[in-house]
Design a protein around this motif. Structure first.
Motif, PDB file in Angstrom:
ATOM      1  N   UNK A   6      -6.623  20.199  11.789  1.00  0.00           N
ATOM      2  CA  UNK A   6      -6.186  19.205  12.368  1.00  0.00           C
ATOM      3  C   UNK A   6      -4.958  18.978  11.006  1.00  0.00           C
ATOM      4  N   UNK A   7      -3.588  19.086  10.984  1.00  0.00           N
ATOM      5  CA  UNK A   7      -2.879  19.020   9.848  1.00  0.00           C
ATOM      6  C   UNK A   7      -2.894  17.293   9.381  1.00  0.00           C
ATOM      7  N   UNK A   8      -3.147  16.956   8.304  1.00  0.00           N
ATOM      8  CA  UNK A   8      -2.692  15.513   7.829  1.00  0.00           C
ATOM      9  C   UNK A   8      -2.432  15.610   6.226  1.00  0.00           C
ATOM     10  N   UNK A   9      -1.928  14.447   5.721  1.00  0.00           N
ATOM     11  CA  UNK A   9      -1.770  14.194   4.446  1.00  0.00           C
ATOM     12  C   UNK A   9      -1.965  12.982   4.067  1.00  0.00           C
ATOM     13  N   UNK A  10      -2.680  12.807   2.888  1.00  0.00           N
ATOM     14  CA  UNK A  10      -2.969  11.520   2.245  1.00  0.00           C
ATOM     15  C   UNK A  10      -1.858  11.233   1.443  1.00  0.00           C
ATOM     16  N   UNK A  55      -5.572  -4.098  -3.686  1.00  0.00           N
ATOM     17  CA  UNK A  55      -5.387  -5.170  -2.804  1.00  0.00           C
ATOM     18  C   UNK A  55      -6.374  -4.837  -1.463  1.00  0.00           C
ATOM     19  N   UNK A  56      -6.811  -3.640  -1.113  1.00  0.00           N
ATOM     20  CA  UNK A  56      -7.831  -3.235  -0.251  1.00  0.00           C
ATOM     21  C   UNK A  56      -8.338  -1.720  -0.902  1.00  0.00           C
ATOM     22  N   UNK A  57      -9.340  -1.207  -0.317  1.00  0.00           N
ATOM     23  CA  UNK A  57      -9.848   0.037  -0.682  1.00  0.00           C
ATOM     24  C   UNK A  57      -9.621   0.889   0.422  1.00  0.00           C
ATOM     25  N   UNK A  58      -8.926   1.877   0.399  1.00  0.00           N
ATOM     26  CA  UNK A  58      -8.321   2.643   1.209  1.00  0.00           C
ATOM     27  C   UNK A  58      -7.358   3.871   1.204  1.00  0.00           C
ATOM     28  N   UNK A  59      -6.668   4.198   2.037  1.00  0.00           N
ATOM     29  CA  UNK A  59      -5.658   5.296   1.761  1.00  0.00           C
ATOM     30  C   UNK A  59      -4.477   4.997   2.859  1.00  0.00           C
ATOM     31  N   UNK A  60      -3.387   5.673   2.821  1.00  0.00           N
ATOM     32  CA  UNK A  60      -2.525   5.586   3.615  1.00  0.00           C
ATOM     33  C   UNK A  60      -1.885   7.400   3.952  1.00  0.00           C
ATOM     34  N   UNK A 104      -2.588   3.246   7.658  1.00  0.00           N
ATOM     35  CA  UNK A 104      -3.496   2.978   6.443  1.00  0.00           C
ATOM     36  C   UNK A 104      -4.825   2.714   6.995  1.00  0.00           C
ATOM     37  N   UNK A 105      -5.859   3.268   6.148  1.00  0.00           N
ATOM     38  CA  UNK A 105      -7.282   3.510   6.538  1.00  0.00           C
ATOM     39  C   UNK A 105      -7.829   2.458   5.394  1.00  0.00           C
TER      40      UNK A 105
END
Length: 166
Positions: A112-116, A123-128, A61-62
Motif C-alpha cells: 500500500x502506498x502511503x506517505x507520512x 498539541x496531540x501525539x500522532x501523524x498526518x 491525521x492519525x
C-alpha cells in the motif's frame, strides 16, 4: 425391559444432542456478537466523513492513544501518579516507534502506498499522512491508534462584535 432401556437411552441421547445444538447456536451467536463489536470499535476510530470505499488518496491525521508528554504529566499529576516529563516523552517516542513497526506490517507488506507528512508531539501525539481511503481499514489495526480524522483546514468566524448601544 430391553425396550424400556432402549427407549430411555434414545431419549437421553436426543436430549444430549439437542442440548449440544443449543449450546452450539449460543456459541455462534456469541462469536457473531464479538465480531460485530470488534468491527464497531474499529470503525468508531474512523471519522464518519471519510469514505472508506474510495481508492482515492486522501490526507488524514492519525491520533495516537498516548497523550503528548506535557499533557500526560498533567493528567498523571491530577490522578496522584508520579510521571516525569522525560518518562512521558519516552512513552510518546515508543508509541511512534510501535506505529512505525505496525505500519510496516499493515501497509508495506500489502504494498500500500502511503506517505507520512508530519509528526505531531505537542498539541496531540500522532501523524498526518496520505494513503488510499480504502486502506484506512488496515491502518486502524494498529494498537497505538485512537482516532483517524480527515486532514482538513477549518476556519473559524471571528466573534460578532456587539453594536454600540445607546
Amino acid at each position: 425391559m430391553k425396550k424400556c432401556f432402549y427407549r430411555t437411552f434414545i431419549f437421553v441421547f436426543l436430549i444430549i444432542i439437542s442440548g449440544c445444538q443449543i449450546n452450539k447456536e449460543g456459541y455462534n451467536e456469541q462469536k457473531e456478537e464479538q465480531v460485530v463489536e470488534e468491527t464497531m470499535k474499529s470503525y468508531s476510530k474512523i471519522d464518519p466523513s471519510i469514505d472508506l470505499s474510495s481508492n482515492e488518496t486522501i490526507s488524514v491525521i492519525v491520533q495516537f492513544t498516548t497523550k503528548p508528554a506535557k499533557v500526560a504529566v498533567l493528567e498523571a499529576e491530577a490522578k496522584g501518579i508520579d510521571l516525569t516529563l522525560e518518562e512521558a516523552k519516552q512513552q510518546v517516542e515508543e508509541s511512534y516507534q510501535t506505529f512505525q513497526k505496525e505500519i510496516h506490517t499493515f501497509l508495506d507488506e500489502n504494498q500500500v502506498s502511503y506517505r507520512i507528512k508530519h509528526r505531531y508531539k505537542h498539541a496531540l501525539n500522532g501523524v498526518s499522512m496520505e494513503l488510499p481511503a480504502n486502506e484506512i481499514k488496515r491502518l486502524i489495526e494498529s494498537s497505538v491508534i485512537q482516532k483517524v480524522f480527515p486532514n482538513e483546514e477549518i476556519q473559524l468566524d471571528p466573534p460578532i462584535q456587539p453594536s454600540d448601544q445607546m
